[in-house]
Design an enzyme around this catalytic site. Structure first.
Site, PDB file in Angstrom:
ATOM      1  N   ASP A   9       0.852  -1.192   0.000  1.00  0.00           N
ATOM      2  CA  ASP A   9       0.000   0.000   0.000  1.00  0.00           C
ATOM      3  C   ASP A   9       0.883   1.237   0.000  1.00  0.00           C
ATOM      4  O   ASP A   9       2.010   1.210   0.496  1.00  0.00           O
ATOM      5  CB  ASP A   9      -0.976  -0.003   1.172  1.00  0.00           C
ATOM      6  CG  ASP A   9      -0.331  -0.259   2.518  1.00  0.00           C
ATOM      7  OD1 ASP A   9      -0.112   0.714   3.269  1.00  0.00           O
ATOM      8  OD2 ASP A   9      -0.062  -1.436   2.834  1.00  0.00           O
ATOM      9  N   GLU A  98      -7.787   4.012  12.406  1.00  0.00           N
ATOM     10  CA  GLU A  98      -6.644   3.853  13.312  1.00  0.00           C
ATOM     11  C   GLU A  98      -6.705   4.769  14.514  1.00  0.00           C
ATOM     12  O   GLU A  98      -5.792   4.755  15.345  1.00  0.00           O
ATOM     13  CB  GLU A  98      -5.341   4.144  12.555  1.00  0.00           C
ATOM     14  CG  GLU A  98      -5.113   3.300  11.325  1.00  0.00           C
ATOM     15  CD  GLU A  98      -3.818   3.675  10.626  1.00  0.00           C
ATOM     16  OE1 GLU A  98      -2.807   3.889  11.315  1.00  0.00           O
ATOM     17  OE2 GLU A  98      -3.830   3.771   9.382  1.00  0.00           O
TER      18      GLU A  98
END
Length: 325
Positions: A9, A98
């Protein structure tokens, strides 16, 4: 045996990426950061997306969530989707969760995450959630998120006690074609095949149905305005009708008068739809005179005498209530 597909990613922190080299190195998919919050678009998203697809990689996109409520989550999902329009994703559209800056409890934050993922699915995307293992297990409610594909980060030799659709196993990997560190991932499911098997064309913006509310019901006709009137000596229905902008027949009908010429002083009448000025009254005090009251209220001596049935304009008394206009 489960598949194991190599991928990585990337965001603008990776700088210039030679995607053909990453493909040649055996990496088959890439997740590219698209958006964050409701205003930020990764400056490399467009370039990375075009170059990665041209190199033959399967491409997904992710949004970094900053929301704390269901409504905020839906707003961020709409922002993310607005930057996916015109792009054919061959890997999932991902919520990257997150942080919990709002201090939500796990149920509240999970409610918001589900709201985000539902918006993605409603728009036709294959929805996935990404999170670190500790955050996923302690800040969210994993059991409620099982309907969605998951991408879990834990750096080490395994995801440690749980399975994941995709495992991000390193944040310090090295790939030919990328300078510096890069996140490395392995997919245990062929998401490209799953997405290819989804029915219908690639996701496109859905038309918005504008519901036109029915017109409001017509306002009821205003109730008739009736004014009480006491017949004065010398009055006639025709004169009263002219004064109050109505008709003799309307007054006669409302008051059940069979003979319009037969009214008498002191008779109480209701005047229909009266639009003339409302009567004004005055309580006589010491020093008042009819002529003075006529001048004060803009009427005439004759009118005051008539309205009040006075025998003489010169005879009034203290505390007498007089109509003066």
């Amino acid at each position: 045996m489960a598949v194991q597909i190599k991928g990585f990613d990337a965001s603008h922190y990776q700088g210039i990426i030679d995607f053909p080299k990453t493909k040649a190195a055996g990496y088959e998919f890439v997740f590219i950061k698209a958006t964050q919050g409701t205003t930020y678009v990764d400056p490399q998203f467009e370039t990375y997306f075009k170059d990665a697809q041209a190199a033959g990689l399967e491409v997904g996109a992710y949004h970094f969530g900053t929301f704390a409520t269901v409504d905020q989550a839906k707003t961020e999902a709409a922002f993310f989707i607005s930057h996916l329009q015109g792009k054919k994703l061959t890997y999932p559209a991902v919520l990257d969760m997150e942080q919990n800056k709002g201090g939500d409890n796990p149920q509240q934050l999970t409610d918001a995450c589900i709201a985000f993922l539902e918006v993605l699915e409603a728009a036709g995307y294959f929805a996935m959630i990404y999170s670190g293992k500790s955050f996923f297990e302690n800040q969210l409610q994993p059991d409620r998120l099982t309907p969605y594909a998951d991408w879990i980060a834990r750096y080490g030799s395994s995801v440690l006690g749980r399975t994941a659709g995709i495992w991000q196993f390193s944040d310090s990997g090295h790939i030919d074609g990328i300078s510096g560190n890069v996140d490395l991932d392995v997919a245990y499911e062929d998401f490209a095949a799953d997405i290819q098997g989804m029915s219908g064309p690639p996701p496109q913006p859905k038309p918005v149905t504008v519901i036109t509310p029915p017109p409001p019901p017509p306002k009821p006709a205003p109730a008739p305005v009736y004014r009480a009137y006491v017949v004065q000596p010398g009055d006639s229905l025709s004169a009263i009708a002219v004064k109050y902008n109505t008709s003799v027949s309307a007054i006669a009908s409302l008051n059940n008068i069979s003979n319009p010429n037969a009214i008498y002083a002191g008779q109480h009448l209701n005047i229909p739809n009266a639009s003339g000025p409302a009567p004004e009254y005055h309580i006589v005090v010491r020093g008042d005179s009819v002529s003075g009251l006529a001048q004060k209220y803009g009427s005439t001596v004759a009118e005051i005498v008539k309205w009040n049935g006075l025998k003489s304009a010169n005879v009034i008394y203290l505390n007498q209530k007089l109509r003066v206009k």
